[in-house]
Design a protein around this motif. Sequence first.
Motif, PDB file in Angstrom:
ATOM      1  N   LEU A  17     -19.539  -6.532  73.986  1.00  8.86           N
ATOM      2  CA  LEU A  17     -20.327  -6.548  75.140  1.00  8.86           C
ATOM      3  C   LEU A  17     -20.692  -4.830  75.674  1.00  8.86           C
ATOM      4  N   ASP A  18     -22.074  -4.618  75.830  1.00  6.99           N
ATOM      5  CA  ASP A  18     -22.411  -3.089  76.078  1.00  6.99           C
ATOM      6  C   ASP A  18     -22.737  -3.168  77.772  1.00  6.99           C
ATOM      7  N   GLU A  19     -21.892  -2.761  78.604  1.00  2.00           N
ATOM      8  CA  GLU A  19     -22.190  -2.535  79.707  1.00  2.00           C
ATOM      9  C   GLU A  19     -23.054  -3.976  80.464  1.00  2.00           C
ATOM     10  N   PRO A  20     -22.293  -5.079  80.118  1.00  2.00           N
ATOM     11  CA  PRO A  20     -23.202  -6.169  80.627  1.00  2.00           C
ATOM     12  C   PRO A  20     -23.550  -6.431  82.016  1.00  2.00           C
ATOM     13  N   LYS A  42     -20.059   5.433  73.266  1.00  2.00           N
ATOM     14  CA  LYS A  42     -19.821   4.050  73.564  1.00  2.00           C
ATOM     15  C   LYS A  42     -20.555   3.389  72.886  1.00  2.00           C
ATOM     16  N   SER A  43     -21.921   3.088  73.195  1.00  2.00           N
ATOM     17  CA  SER A  43     -22.804   2.338  72.592  1.00  2.00           C
ATOM     18  C   SER A  43     -23.161   2.264  71.308  1.00  2.00           C
ATOM     19  N   THR A  44     -23.120   3.756  70.838  1.00  2.00           N
ATOM     20  CA  THR A  44     -23.258   3.966  69.188  1.00  2.00           C
ATOM     21  C   THR A  44     -22.061   3.323  68.381  1.00  2.00           C
TER      22      THR A  44
END
Lengths: 345, 272
Positions: free
Chosen positions: A158-161, A43-45
């Motif tokens: 937004l990455d797991e904000p 996901k982050s990648t």
Amino acid sequence: MSVLKIKEISKIFAGPVRAVDNFSLDVADGELVCLLGPSGSGKSTLLRMVGGFETPTSGVMTIDGEDITHVPPEKRPTGMVFQSHALWTHMNVFKNLAFGLKLRKVAPDEIKRRVDGVLDLVGLNGYGTRHVAQLSGGQQQRVALARSLVLEPKILLLDEPFASLDQHLRERLREEVRDIQQRLKITTLFVTHGQDEALSMADRIVVMRDGKTEQIDRPDIVYREPQTPFVAGFIGTMNLIEGTVSNGIFSKAGYSTPLPVSDGPAILAVRPEALDLSVVTENSQGKVHRVTDYGSHGLVDLELLDSTRIKAMVSHPDLFRAGQGVTLAPRAIAAYRGNAVIHRA
Amino acid sequence: MNTLVHRRADWTGIIMAVVLTLVIVLPLIVVGTWAFANVWRYPSVIPQEFGLRFWYQTLARADVWTSIGTSLTLSLTVTALSAAICLPAAYAFARMEFPGRNILFFSFLAGHAFPKFGLLVAIAGIFLQLNLIGTFWGVVLIQLVGTLLFMIWIPVAAFQSVDRRMEEAARDVGAGPFRVFWSITLPQAGPTIAAAVLLSFVGTFYETEGAWLIGAPQVRTLPVLMISFINNQPVIQYGAVLSVLLWVPSFIALMFARRVVNSGSFARGFGG
Ligand SMILES: Nc1ncnc2c1ncn2[C@@H]1O[C@H](COP(=O)(O)OP(=O)(O)OP(=O)(O)O)[C@@H](O)[C@H]1O
Ligand SMILES: [Mg+2]
């Protein structure tokens, strides 16, 4: 008015690790899409590739038809909110928000107006002179969001904000972000591994596994009609019973139910809330292991004869006691063979 | 029983304090006293006559002023050059991957792993052929080598401890790589790097071996001048006055270092 198109994107890290594997997704204008998946699913990648912080090994990305695949992050119309807020601790809140505007050579009074506006939007009126360290975790995350919003990006990432915040605060911020996103109609890609977050916020959910898409659908559909056993098991609570079908009957350790599919192995999927139980004294299919009363409802843990664990939600938990024999009557089932749905009723 | 233990602990502390005082402070006091002693003959414990006579005499000498000027210009030049060369290099070591990275990094530090004087003599040989002996820039070059350890090692640690996400966030809002370095990375690593710059300034100011070997007699720094005073003059006070003059940068450095250490960023610079 911004559309993000991701076409057959792959990212292979040294190792080699296929972090993202031939992934495609179109995000419509003003849509909020959640990337949901277990840790390490890429996901982050994927998000970082959209933001420009990783270079795809192959594939193409466009925003409003413009190819951004090899555009550096500072030239992309994207705004990213990081898990660890990543605010600049040597600047106060105002300077954090003004930095991007200054780089764009916006006039000072215009900067002031826009910063005040966005502080108002995230509910931090008058916090401009505060230092980052003087803010609570929730306020820091709000400033981080404001820092991206003040530049009016075409795509918000937004990455797991909220991952580092407590449950209560997380729920509140989730609603706030959703409100702001809908008010500004900003196209948004949101990474989370919390299914609640995805189900409550998203217009559509992408369930990822090993860098690949398992399912892309509206939250209610992902929940009600999971396309693969993985999605079924990942979203919400699901009983997955692996058994065999012969002559239209699915059976597993003393439990059987009609299943109009061809002979062979099958995985039966039943939600706890779609499984009725009745207490019996003989010919039981399972045994009550534990009963938990949650006030509004109860949860019965039971075991099939080969000790396969199953959960059932009941409205009157006081009717059940550990050790009792029960029979099972599912109201809605799905069946999978391999990765495909073979039956739904 | 308890109090006894405490008493003994206190005695240890007192002994430590006394020993430390004798070793560190006493020589300073003696030198300091010498600098302000007009007359001080054996066997008197304190000088017979205090005064600034030797200060006047020392400061009246042209070579003292020349060497103060030389020392300051040298230290500033070396520190500025060192910062200009080492900070980007340290950033590269901290943040980038390139072939030979580790070997190169160790070669920076290796100069300090061997007896220095031998290395200096070898370099002096090379400088002789290049006509750099006795020149300002020759001394600059030799002293530059001496600062590499501090100016690479400490900033590398400082840069490594800067949160990458902060840099990425700056890229995200539109800053190019250089702007990110200038506006985010450098200020974040700032206090620690300031300490490194200070160390290299003070270290250069006090450096004698290189300055003497390469510079003398044309280029004379304050410490080199002091050594020649002590060697050539039977009057202790000249050396003492110069020595006290040399304390000034140390004190400034100490005041500054205290601020940096107190702010906690010094430890952070070492990856703590
Ligand atoms: N810079 C990198 N170098 C090598 N491998 C990496 C790198 N970044 C990520 N990976 C690998 O790629 C895979 C996907 O990682 P990614 O961070 O995208 O997962 P994720 O879905 O965001 O997980 P999480 O929910 O834990 O944040 C993992 O196997 C990870 O180890
Ligand atoms: Mg992640």
